[in-house]
Motif scaffolding. Structure first.
Motif, PDB file in Angstrom:
ATOM      1  N   PHE A 180      38.592  16.564 -52.982  1.00  0.00           N
ATOM      2  CA  PHE A 180      39.990  16.286 -52.636  1.00  0.00           C
ATOM      3  C   PHE A 180      40.072  16.010 -51.140  1.00  0.00           C
ATOM      4  CE2 PHE A 180      44.198  18.007 -51.234  1.00  0.00           C
ATOM      5  CZ  PHE A 180      45.020  17.120 -51.925  1.00  0.00           C
ATOM      6  N   ALA A 181      40.705  14.897 -50.776  1.00  0.00           N
ATOM      7  CA  ALA A 181      40.733  14.521 -49.357  1.00  0.00           C
ATOM      8  C   ALA A 181      42.148  14.242 -48.889  1.00  0.00           C
ATOM      9  CB  ALA A 181      39.854  13.288 -49.137  1.00  0.00           C
ATOM     10  N   ILE A 182      42.666  15.156 -48.098  1.00  0.00           N
ATOM     11  CA  ILE A 182      43.969  14.906 -47.459  1.00  0.00           C
ATOM     12  C   ILE A 182      43.817  14.883 -45.936  1.00  0.00           C
ATOM     13  CG2 ILE A 182      44.638  17.372 -47.644  1.00  0.00           C
ATOM     14  CD1 ILE A 182      47.568  16.334 -47.924  1.00  0.00           C
ATOM     15  N   THR A 183      42.963  15.781 -45.384  1.00  0.00           N
ATOM     16  CA  THR A 183      42.889  15.954 -43.929  1.00  0.00           C
ATOM     17  C   THR A 183      42.321  14.708 -43.242  1.00  0.00           C
ATOM     18  OG1 THR A 183      42.443  18.278 -44.357  1.00  0.00           O
ATOM     19  CG2 THR A 183      42.080  17.516 -42.110  1.00  0.00           C
ATOM     20  N   GLY A 186      45.910  16.686 -39.113  1.00  0.00           N
ATOM     21  CA  GLY A 186      45.417  17.913 -39.738  1.00  0.00           C
ATOM     22  C   GLY A 186      46.567  18.591 -40.465  1.00  0.00           C
ATOM     23  N   VAL A 233      38.475  13.794 -42.875  1.00  0.00           N
ATOM     24  CA  VAL A 233      37.535  14.699 -42.200  1.00  0.00           C
ATOM     25  C   VAL A 233      37.533  16.075 -42.882  1.00  0.00           C
ATOM     26  CG1 VAL A 233      39.210  15.510 -40.452  1.00  0.00           C
ATOM     27  CG2 VAL A 233      36.783  15.438 -39.882  1.00  0.00           C
ATOM     28  N   ILE A 277      35.929  17.042 -45.524  1.00  0.00           N
ATOM     29  CA  ILE A 277      36.103  17.020 -46.986  1.00  0.00           C
ATOM     30  C   ILE A 277      34.905  17.704 -47.660  1.00  0.00           C
ATOM     31  CG2 ILE A 277      36.601  15.570 -48.981  1.00  0.00           C
ATOM     32  CD1 ILE A 277      38.708  15.641 -46.557  1.00  0.00           C
ATOM     33  N   MET A 283      28.335  22.021 -39.726  1.00  0.00           N
ATOM     34  CA  MET A 283      29.259  23.156 -39.649  1.00  0.00           C
ATOM     35  C   MET A 283      28.460  24.424 -39.366  1.00  0.00           C
ATOM     36  SD  MET A 283      32.152  21.581 -40.497  1.00  0.00           S
ATOM     37  CE  MET A 283      33.416  22.709 -41.056  1.00  0.00           C
ATOM     38  N   ILE A 292      42.287  29.364 -41.496  1.00  0.00           N
ATOM     39  CA  ILE A 292      42.538  27.989 -41.034  1.00  0.00           C
ATOM     40  C   ILE A 292      42.783  27.026 -42.203  1.00  0.00           C
ATOM     41  CG2 ILE A 292      41.488  26.022 -39.835  1.00  0.00           C
ATOM     42  CD1 ILE A 292      39.687  28.174 -38.397  1.00  0.00           C
ATOM     43  N   ALA A 293      41.982  27.165 -43.252  1.00  0.00           N
ATOM     44  CA  ALA A 293      42.004  26.196 -44.348  1.00  0.00           C
ATOM     45  C   ALA A 293      42.271  26.928 -45.674  1.00  0.00           C
ATOM     46  CB  ALA A 293      40.659  25.461 -44.431  1.00  0.00           C
ATOM     47  N   PRO A 294      42.847  26.279 -46.667  1.00  0.00           N
ATOM     48  CA  PRO A 294      43.310  24.891 -46.674  1.00  0.00           C
ATOM     49  C   PRO A 294      44.626  24.692 -45.928  1.00  0.00           C
ATOM     50  CG  PRO A 294      43.771  25.911 -48.795  1.00  0.00           C
ATOM     51  CD  PRO A 294      42.997  26.919 -47.997  1.00  0.00           C
ATOM     52  N   SER A 341      46.763  26.555 -42.514  1.00  0.00           N
ATOM     53  CA  SER A 341      46.527  27.580 -41.496  1.00  0.00           C
ATOM     54  C   SER A 341      47.578  28.697 -41.567  1.00  0.00           C
ATOM     55  CB  SER A 341      46.544  26.953 -40.103  1.00  0.00           C
ATOM     56  OG  SER A 341      47.875  26.619 -39.755  1.00  0.00           O
ATOM     57  N   MET A 372      50.897  27.569 -40.167  1.00  0.00           N
ATOM     58  CA  MET A 372      51.729  26.698 -41.012  1.00  0.00           C
ATOM     59  C   MET A 372      52.370  27.511 -42.141  1.00  0.00           C
ATOM     60  SD  MET A 372      51.746  24.007 -39.335  1.00  0.00           S
ATOM     61  CE  MET A 372      52.789  22.984 -40.366  1.00  0.00           C
ATOM     62  N   ASN A 426      55.249  29.165 -40.483  1.00  0.00           N
ATOM     63  CA  ASN A 426      56.321  28.164 -40.344  1.00  0.00           C
ATOM     64  C   ASN A 426      57.091  28.023 -41.652  1.00  0.00           C
ATOM     65  OD1 ASN A 426      55.860  27.437 -37.661  1.00  0.00           O
ATOM     66  ND2 ASN A 426      54.363  25.864 -38.197  1.00  0.00           N
ATOM     67  N   TYR A 441      59.214  21.925 -35.112  1.00  0.00           N
ATOM     68  CA  TYR A 441      58.308  20.800 -34.858  1.00  0.00           C
ATOM     69  C   TYR A 441      58.717  19.583 -35.674  1.00  0.00           C
ATOM     70  CZ  TYR A 441      56.443  22.713 -39.175  1.00  0.00           C
ATOM     71  OH  TYR A 441      56.316  23.203 -40.449  1.00  0.00           O
TER      72      TYR A 441
HETATM   73  C1  LIG Z   1      35.202  24.691 -44.290  1.00  0.00           C
HETATM   74  C2  LIG Z   1      36.347  23.746 -44.402  1.00  0.00           C
HETATM   75  C3  LIG Z   1      36.531  23.049 -45.596  1.00  0.00           C
HETATM   76  C4  LIG Z   1      37.582  22.126 -45.717  1.00  0.00           C
HETATM   77  N1  LIG Z   1      37.696  21.395 -46.877  1.00  0.00           N
HETATM   78  C5  LIG Z   1      38.661  20.431 -46.965  1.00  0.00           C
HETATM   79  C6  LIG Z   1      38.733  19.573 -48.113  1.00  0.00           C
HETATM   80  O1  LIG Z   1      37.935  19.695 -49.058  1.00  0.00           O
HETATM   81  N2  LIG Z   1      39.696  18.617 -48.139  1.00  0.00           N
HETATM   82  C7  LIG Z   1      40.590  18.447 -47.119  1.00  0.00           C
HETATM   83  O2  LIG Z   1      41.441  17.550 -47.211  1.00  0.00           O
HETATM   84  N3  LIG Z   1      40.540  19.228 -45.998  1.00  0.00           N
HETATM   85  C8  LIG Z   1      39.598  20.220 -45.898  1.00  0.00           C
HETATM   86  N4  LIG Z   1      39.519  21.024 -44.785  1.00  0.00           N
HETATM   87  C9  LIG Z   1      40.477  20.793 -43.676  1.00  0.00           C
HETATM   88  C10 LIG Z   1      41.521  21.898 -43.542  1.00  0.00           C
HETATM   89  O3  LIG Z   1      42.453  21.806 -44.579  1.00  0.00           O
HETATM   90  C11 LIG Z   1      42.141  21.752 -42.136  1.00  0.00           C
HETATM   91  O4  LIG Z   1      41.144  22.197 -41.209  1.00  0.00           O
HETATM   92  C12 LIG Z   1      43.399  22.546 -41.970  1.00  0.00           C
HETATM   93  O5  LIG Z   1      44.433  21.994 -42.770  1.00  0.00           O
HETATM   94  C13 LIG Z   1      43.863  22.589 -40.499  1.00  0.00           C
HETATM   95  O6  LIG Z   1      43.901  21.313 -39.970  1.00  0.00           O
HETATM   96  P1  LIG Z   1      43.158  21.018 -38.557  1.00  0.00           P
HETATM   97  O7  LIG Z   1      41.789  21.592 -38.658  1.00  0.00           O
HETATM   98  O8  LIG Z   1      43.282  19.571 -38.282  1.00  0.00           O
HETATM   99  O9  LIG Z   1      43.952  21.841 -37.504  1.00  0.00           O
HETATM  100  P2  LIG Z   1      45.206  21.362 -36.636  1.00  0.00           P
HETATM  101  O10 LIG Z   1      46.272  20.817 -37.525  1.00  0.00           O
HETATM  102  O11 LIG Z   1      44.718  20.507 -35.523  1.00  0.00           O
HETATM  103  O12 LIG Z   1      45.702  22.748 -36.049  1.00  0.00           O
HETATM  104  C14 LIG Z   1      44.992  23.421 -35.007  1.00  0.00           C
HETATM  105  C15 LIG Z   1      45.717  24.742 -34.722  1.00  0.00           C
HETATM  106  O13 LIG Z   1      47.073  24.471 -34.329  1.00  0.00           O
HETATM  107  C16 LIG Z   1      47.961  25.193 -35.169  1.00  0.00           C
HETATM  108  N5  LIG Z   1      49.171  24.391 -35.396  1.00  0.00           N
HETATM  109  C17 LIG Z   1      49.257  23.081 -35.733  1.00  0.00           C
HETATM  110  N6  LIG Z   1      50.539  22.724 -35.886  1.00  0.00           N
HETATM  111  C18 LIG Z   1      51.295  23.826 -35.661  1.00  0.00           C
HETATM  112  C19 LIG Z   1      52.691  24.097 -35.670  1.00  0.00           C
HETATM  113  N7  LIG Z   1      53.597  23.171 -35.992  1.00  0.00           N
HETATM  114  N8  LIG Z   1      53.093  25.360 -35.407  1.00  0.00           N
HETATM  115  C20 LIG Z   1      52.191  26.334 -35.105  1.00  0.00           C
HETATM  116  N9  LIG Z   1      50.863  26.135 -35.058  1.00  0.00           N
HETATM  117  C21 LIG Z   1      50.415  24.893 -35.334  1.00  0.00           C
HETATM  118  C22 LIG Z   1      47.206  25.404 -36.470  1.00  0.00           C
HETATM  119  O14 LIG Z   1      47.719  26.511 -37.194  1.00  0.00           O
HETATM  120  C23 LIG Z   1      45.796  25.643 -35.970  1.00  0.00           C
HETATM  121  O15 LIG Z   1      45.659  26.985 -35.589  1.00  0.00           O
HETATM  122  C24 LIG Z   1      38.485  21.939 -44.647  1.00  0.00           C
HETATM  123  C25 LIG Z   1      38.308  22.666 -43.457  1.00  0.00           C
HETATM  124  C26 LIG Z   1      37.251  23.541 -43.323  1.00  0.00           C
HETATM  125  C27 LIG Z   1      37.077  24.271 -42.030  1.00  0.00           C
END
Ligand SMILES: Cc1cc2nc3c(=O)[nH]c(=O)nc-3n(C[C@H](O)[C@H](O)[C@H](O)COP(=O)(O)OP(=O)(O)OC[C@H]3O[C@@H](n4cnc5c(N)ncnc54)[C@H](O)[C@@H]3O)c2cc1C
Length: 385
Positions: free
Chosen positions: A122-125, A130, A154, A156, A200, A362-364, A366, A369, A372, A385
Motif C-alpha cells: 500500500f503506497a500513500i506516503t 508525509g 517513499v 513503502i 533503514m 511515527i507510522a502509519p 504519527s 496527527m 490533532n 494547520y
Molecule cells: C518502517 C516504516 C514503514 C512504513 N510503511 C509504509 C507503507 O507501507 N506505505 C506508506 O504509504 N507509508 C509507509 N510509511 C510511511 C509512514 O506512514 C510515514 O512515515 C508517516 O505517515 C509520517 O510521515 P513522515 O515520515 O513524512 O513525517 P512528516 O509528515 O514529515 O512529520 C514529521 C514530524 O512532524 C510532525 N507533524 C507533521 N505535521 C504536523 C502537524 N500538523 N501537527 C503536529 N505535528 C506534525 C509529525 O507528527 C512527525 O513527528 C512507513 C514508515 C516507516 C518508518
C-alpha cells in the motif's frame, strides 16, 4: 457489551499462538539479520486460513471480522514473529477491495490475498507529502480506455514481496478540473514502475522502498472501486490499518513483557530474584496495565468497525493506535532495562526491537496527527494547520 471472547475466537487465539510459538522471535531475527523473509510463516498462516479471516467467505476468506484479523496479528507478534504485511495486504487492501471493488476485482484479488499466495503493498506516503495527504502529487490521467500514472512514493513496505501495490493517486475531476484521490492496483512488474530499497536502521525482515512511477500505463480496471467515492474508500482502509498497527504493537509489547518477566523471575544478583525488587516489578506491572488498556481500546475499535460504525471506529482506532504505540515503546524499554546487559546481546534480541516499536509512534500515522484528530474531532478544538 461483552468482554468474553467467543469459543471460536478463543480457539483461533490458541491456534495462532501455537503457530507463532513454532516460529518465534529467533526465526524472525534470523530472517531479518540474514536478509531473509518470513515466507514460510506467511504461507503457513495463509494455509491455515488466518490471513484472510476477515475477508468474505464467498471470495475465499474466513467470513469473520477485523476483530479476528487483529487477534491473529496480536498473537503472532506476542510470539515474537509479527507479520507486518498483514497490516497492509488483507487489512488495508483486502478491506478496500472487499467493500468497494467491482465483482471482477474481488474475484481476482480476494482469494489470493486471503490465501496469502499474493501480497498487495500500500503506497500513500510521498517525499513531500508525509502526514499531509492533501499534498499528494501522484497523478493519473485518462489514456484512451485506461490510465497513465506518474509520481513518487517513499517508505513503502514489502514491495519486493508484492504482486501489486495499491497506490493512492489523484485524478482530475472532469467538471471542475480539481484533483481528488483515486486508488489504483499497480502490478510491481508494470513497465515504468521502479522501486529501490531504502536503507533503514530497523531490524525486520520487511523492507521499505522508494517508488518511481514514470508514465505507468494501466488498464481501466486498475482503478479500484469508484472514482467518485475514492476518499470514502481510502478512509475505509485507514481504520483497519490503525487497528492492525495497534495489534502489532500490543503483541510486540506482550512479547517484550513476557521476556522481561521470565528474566526477572530467574535472575538473582542479591539473595532474591531481581523481580522481587519493586524497582523492577512495579514498572513491569505498569507496562502490563498499559498494554491491557491499549488492547481494550483496540478491541473496541475492531468491534465498532465490524459493527459498521465507521465514525466511532475512526476515533477508537486512532486512540488505540496512540495507546498501543506508547505502551509497546514502554514495554520494550522496560524489558531492556530489566535484562540489563543481556538485553544488548544478539542472543536475547530485545535491543533489536527498539527501533521497530519506536516506529509505531511515527507510522502509519504519527502521535501528533492522532492528537490533532482527537483535539479537533473529539474535543471540537480549532485546527492549527
Ligand atoms: C518502517 C516504516 C514503514 C512504513 N510503511 C509504509 C507503507 O507501507 N506505505 C506508506 O504509504 N507509508 C509507509 N510509511 C510511511 C509512514 O506512514 C510515514 O512515515 C508517516 O505517515 C509520517 O510521515 P513522515 O515520515 O513524512 O513525517 P512528516 O509528515 O514529515 O512529520 C514529521 C514530524 O512532524 C510532525 N507533524 C507533521 N505535521 C504536523 C502537524 N500538523 N501537527 C503536529 N505535528 C506534525 C509529525 O507528527 C512527525 O513527528 C512507513 C514508515 C516507516 C518508518
Amino acid at each position: 457489551m461483552n468482554f468474553t471472547e467467543t469459543d471460536e475466537q478463543l480457539a483461533l487465539r490458541a491456534a495462532v499462538a501455537e503457530l507463532g510459538g513454532r516460529y518465534g522471535h529467533s526465526y524472525f531475527l534470523k530472517q531479518a539479520r540474514t536478509g531473509g523473509r518470513l515466507t514460510e510463516l506467511w504461507q503457513e498462516t495463509g494455509r491455515l486460513g488466518f490471513l484472510g479471516v476477515n475477508l468474505p467467505a464467498s471470495y475465499g476468506g474466513g467470513g469473520a471480522g477485523l476483530y479476528e484479523l487483529s487477534l491473529v496479528l496480536e498473537e503472532l507478534a506476542a510470539a515474537g514473529c509479527g507479520l507486518l504485511m498483514m497490516v497492509v495486504s488483507p487489512a488495508i487492501c483486502g478491506t478496500i477491495i472487499a467493500r468497494y471493488g467491482t465483482d471482477a476485482q474481488k474475484q481476482h484479488w480476494l482469494p489470493r490475498l486471503a490465501s496469502g499466495s499474493s501480497i498487495m503493498a500500500f503506497a500513500i506516503t510521498e517525499p513531500d507529502a508525509g502526514s499531509n495527504s492533501h499534498k499528494l502529487t501522484t497523478v493519473a490521467a485518462r489514456d484512451g480506455g485506461g490510465w497513465v500514472l506518474s509520481g513518487r512514493k517513499v517508505y513503502i513496505s514489502g514491495v519486493d514481496e508484492a504482486e501489486a501495490v495499491l497506490v493512492v493517486g489523484r485524478t482530475a475531476d472532469a467538471r471542475t478540473g480539481k484533483l481528488r484521490p483515486a486508488l489504483f492496483a499497480v502490478p510491481t512488474d508494470a513497465p515504468g514502475f521502479v522501486y529501490r530499497p531504502l536503507e533503514m536502521d530497523i531490524v525486520a525482515p520487511e523492507k521499505q522502498y522508494l517508488l518511481f512511477l514514470d508514465d505507468v500505463r494501466l488498464p481501466a480496471d486498475a482503478l479500484i472501486g469508484d472514482e467518485e467515492a475514492a476518499l470514502m474508500q481510502l478512509f475505509a482502509g485507514l481504520n483497519p490499518e490503525r487497528i492492525m498497527a495497534a495489534a502489532m504493537a500490543v503483541g510486540s509489547g506482550r512479547y517484550a513483557l513476557s521476556r522481561a518477566v521470565g528474566y526477572a523471575r530467574e535472575r538473582a544478583v542479591w539473595d532474591v530474584p531481581i523481580g522481587a525488587h519493586q524497582g523492577v516489578a512495579h514498572p513491569l506491572a505498569q507496562v502490563k496495565i498499559e498494554l491491557e488498556l491499549a488492547r481494550l481500546m483496540m478491541q473496541k475499535a475492531a468491534t465498532l468497525y465490524d459493527a459498521g460504525d465507521d465514525m466511532a471506529a475512526g476515533e477508537a482506532a486512532n486512540m488505540a493506535k496512540y495507546a498501543s504505540a506508547e505502551a509497546s515503546i514502554r514495554a520494550v524499554d522496560q524489558a531492556v532495562q530489566t535484562l540489563g546487559g543481556s538485553s544488548m546481546t544478539a542472543e536475547y534480541g530485545l535491543a533489536a526491537m527498539l527501533a521497530s516499536v519506536r516506529t509505531t509512534r511515527i507510522a502509519p500515522v504519527s502521535r501528533e496527527m492522532i492528537l490533532n484528530f482527537v483535539a479537533q474531532h473529539s474535543l471540537g478544538l480549532p485546527k492549527s494547520y
